[in-house]
Design a protein around this motif. Structure first.
Motif, PDB file in Angstrom:
ATOM      1  N   PHE A   1      -7.336 -19.437  -4.424  1.00 51.25           N
ATOM      2  CA  PHE A   1      -8.590 -19.594  -4.002  1.00 51.25           C
ATOM      3  C   PHE A   1      -8.741 -20.439  -2.643  1.00 51.25           C
ATOM      4  O   PHE A   1      -9.174 -20.270  -1.847  1.00 51.25           O
ATOM      5  N   LYS A   2      -7.727 -21.793  -2.888  1.00 53.36           N
ATOM      6  CA  LYS A   2      -7.907 -22.649  -1.966  1.00 53.36           C
ATOM      7  C   LYS A   2      -7.410 -22.266  -0.697  1.00 53.36           C
ATOM      8  O   LYS A   2      -7.857 -22.553   0.425  1.00 53.36           O
ATOM      9  N   ILE A   3      -6.130 -21.621  -0.912  1.00 53.68           N
ATOM     10  CA  ILE A   3      -5.409 -21.090   0.375  1.00 53.68           C
ATOM     11  C   ILE A   3      -6.432 -20.041   1.173  1.00 53.68           C
ATOM     12  O   ILE A   3      -6.571 -19.873   2.346  1.00 53.68           O
ATOM     13  N   LEU A   4      -7.064 -19.100   0.328  1.00 52.37           N
ATOM     14  CA  LEU A   4      -7.962 -18.110   0.848  1.00 52.37           C
ATOM     15  C   LEU A   4      -8.996 -18.937   1.655  1.00 52.37           C
ATOM     16  O   LEU A   4      -9.364 -18.190   2.764  1.00 52.37           O
TER      17      LEU A   4
ATOM     18  N   VAL B   1      -7.440 -20.226   4.902  1.00 52.29           N
ATOM     19  CA  VAL B   1      -7.164 -19.241   5.866  1.00 52.29           C
ATOM     20  C   VAL B   1      -8.566 -18.653   6.569  1.00 52.29           C
ATOM     21  O   VAL B   1      -8.698 -18.327   7.699  1.00 52.29           O
ATOM     22  N   THR B   2      -9.506 -18.311   5.721  1.00 51.38           N
ATOM     23  CA  THR B   2     -10.913 -17.900   6.386  1.00 51.38           C
ATOM     24  C   THR B   2     -11.331 -19.117   7.217  1.00 51.38           C
ATOM     25  O   THR B   2     -11.878 -18.890   8.099  1.00 51.38           O
ATOM     26  N   LEU B   3     -11.383 -20.100   6.895  1.00 50.04           N
ATOM     27  CA  LEU B   3     -11.964 -21.430   7.386  1.00 50.04           C
ATOM     28  C   LEU B   3     -11.029 -21.418   8.976  1.00 50.04           C
ATOM     29  O   LEU B   3     -11.875 -21.544   9.951  1.00 50.04           O
ATOM     30  N   ALA B   4      -9.762 -21.370   8.867  1.00 49.72           N
ATOM     31  CA  ALA B   4      -8.986 -21.212  10.097  1.00 49.72           C
ATOM     32  C   ALA B   4      -9.404 -20.220  10.860  1.00 49.72           C
ATOM     33  O   ALA B   4      -9.614 -20.274  12.197  1.00 49.72           O
TER      34      ALA B   4
ATOM     35  N   LEU C   1      -0.132 -15.260   7.469  1.00 48.35           N
ATOM     36  CA  LEU C   1      -1.364 -15.613   8.041  1.00 48.35           C
ATOM     37  C   LEU C   1      -1.846 -17.052   8.424  1.00 48.35           C
ATOM     38  O   LEU C   1      -2.192 -17.121   9.589  1.00 48.35           O
ATOM     39  N   THR C   2      -1.394 -17.844   7.655  1.00 50.04           N
ATOM     40  CA  THR C   2      -1.629 -19.513   7.665  1.00 50.04           C
ATOM     41  C   THR C   2      -0.925 -19.837   9.153  1.00 50.04           C
ATOM     42  O   THR C   2      -1.595 -20.533   9.967  1.00 50.04           O
ATOM     43  N   LEU C   3       0.576 -19.495   9.095  1.00 49.03           N
ATOM     44  CA  LEU C   3       1.160 -19.988  10.540  1.00 49.03           C
ATOM     45  C   LEU C   3       0.660 -19.239  11.667  1.00 49.03           C
ATOM     46  O   LEU C   3       0.566 -20.114  12.827  1.00 49.03           O
TER      47      LEU C   3
END
Lengths: 143, 145
Positions: free
Chosen positions: A3-6, A9-12, B90-92
């Motif tokens: 959930f935190k990574i999700l 990613v959404t925030l980014a 996705l993150t990178l």
């Protein structure tokens, strides 16, 4: 997906699209201005040729970009068709108003300066909403 | 449908290669050349880029790059790769894409470090999109999804 990574990613992604909209707004403000008076002054001074030089590439590329973005929205089955239709009508209406308002301003219809500002801001917000909608549903596939 | 996505991926990969080439011609290939183009160089009589030109360049680039990201990420997410690979991708991608405009915008305050950050973000994002696109393309050609 964690959930935190999700969330991260959404925030980014949200930061990215908000940054893009802010850059567009900043550029518009620096080149054109912020008030209907500035918009009237900017477009009122332009020749029809000068205006076409701006409108033509925007109309061509934004319509292709809208088609690409909205066709992905159409493929997402987890979004109901009412929301999809709303997004499509809203984006194209605001897009046409945004692109055609300067033409009416040069023809002397100063009221279109207000419509231009509303359509520009509305289009940016609507596009952000659709981008976030597509990205949110895409993230669900990676769960 | 499969052939449309294959065509789209091929075009996007080509667009990424062309985008890298265009930037190399406009801005140069080394951090020094990028710094000179954006911030100017008194010794070589190069004027700094005006803020309006910088904004216009970033705004135009970012529009195309966000669309490319959405299209490639949407296809890659359906590829069925492991969770860790997808999260990493996705993150990178997002972080590198964020670094590009932020580095450029703050280059007038933090100097050439901002431009170098921006250059790094730009290259990493393009490489990731090319890799993601190629991975999905290979999967489609093998009829994996």
């Amino acid at each position: 997906m964690n959930f935190k990574i999700l969330q991260f990613v959404t925030l980014a992604f949200s930061t990215l699209v908000i940054l893009q909209a802010s850059l567009g707004a900043l550029l518009f403000t620096r080149l054109v201005g912020f008030t209907p008076h500035d918009v009237n002054l900017y477009y009122g001074d332009k020749s029809l040729h000068g205006l076409l030089e701006v409108i033509l590439p925007h109309t061509l590329f934004i319509s292709i970009a809208l088609m690409a973005v909205l066709h992905f929205l159409a493929f997402i089955q987890t979004i109901d068709s009412r929301t999809k239709k709303r997004a499509i009508y809203l984006l194209f209406t605001l897009f046409f108003l945004d692109q055609l308002s300067p033409l009416f301003i040069t023809l002397g219809l100063e009221f279109f300066a207000v419509i231009k500002i509303i359509a520009f801001v509305g289009f940016q917000i609507a596009l952000l909403w659709v981008w976030i909608l597509i990205f949110r549903e895409t993230l669900k596939l990676t769960k | 449908m499969r052939s449309i996505v294959i065509g789209m991926l091929l075009s996007l990969i080509l667009a990424m290669v062309l985008s890298l080439s265009a930037k190399a011609i406009d801005y140069g290939v080394s951090p020094n050349e990028w710094s000179a183009t954006v911030l100017g160089n008194e010794a070589e009589f190069i004027d700094p880029m005006s803020f309006n030109d910088l904004l216009l360049g970033i705004h135009t680039d970012l529009f195309g790059l966000i669309i490319t990201f959405i299209l490639i990420a949407s296809v890659t997410a359906r590829r069925g790769r492991s969770r860790v690979v997808m999260i990493g991708f996705l993150t990178l991608s997002l972080l590198s894409l964020l670094t590009y405009p932020i580095g450029m915008l703050f280059s007038s305050m933090i100097g050439s470090s901002g431009v170098i950050l921006s250059l790094g973000g730009f290259i990493v994002f393009h490489l990731l999109m090319i890799m993601g696109g190629l991975d999905s393309l290979i999967g489609l050609l093998r009829k994996k999804f």
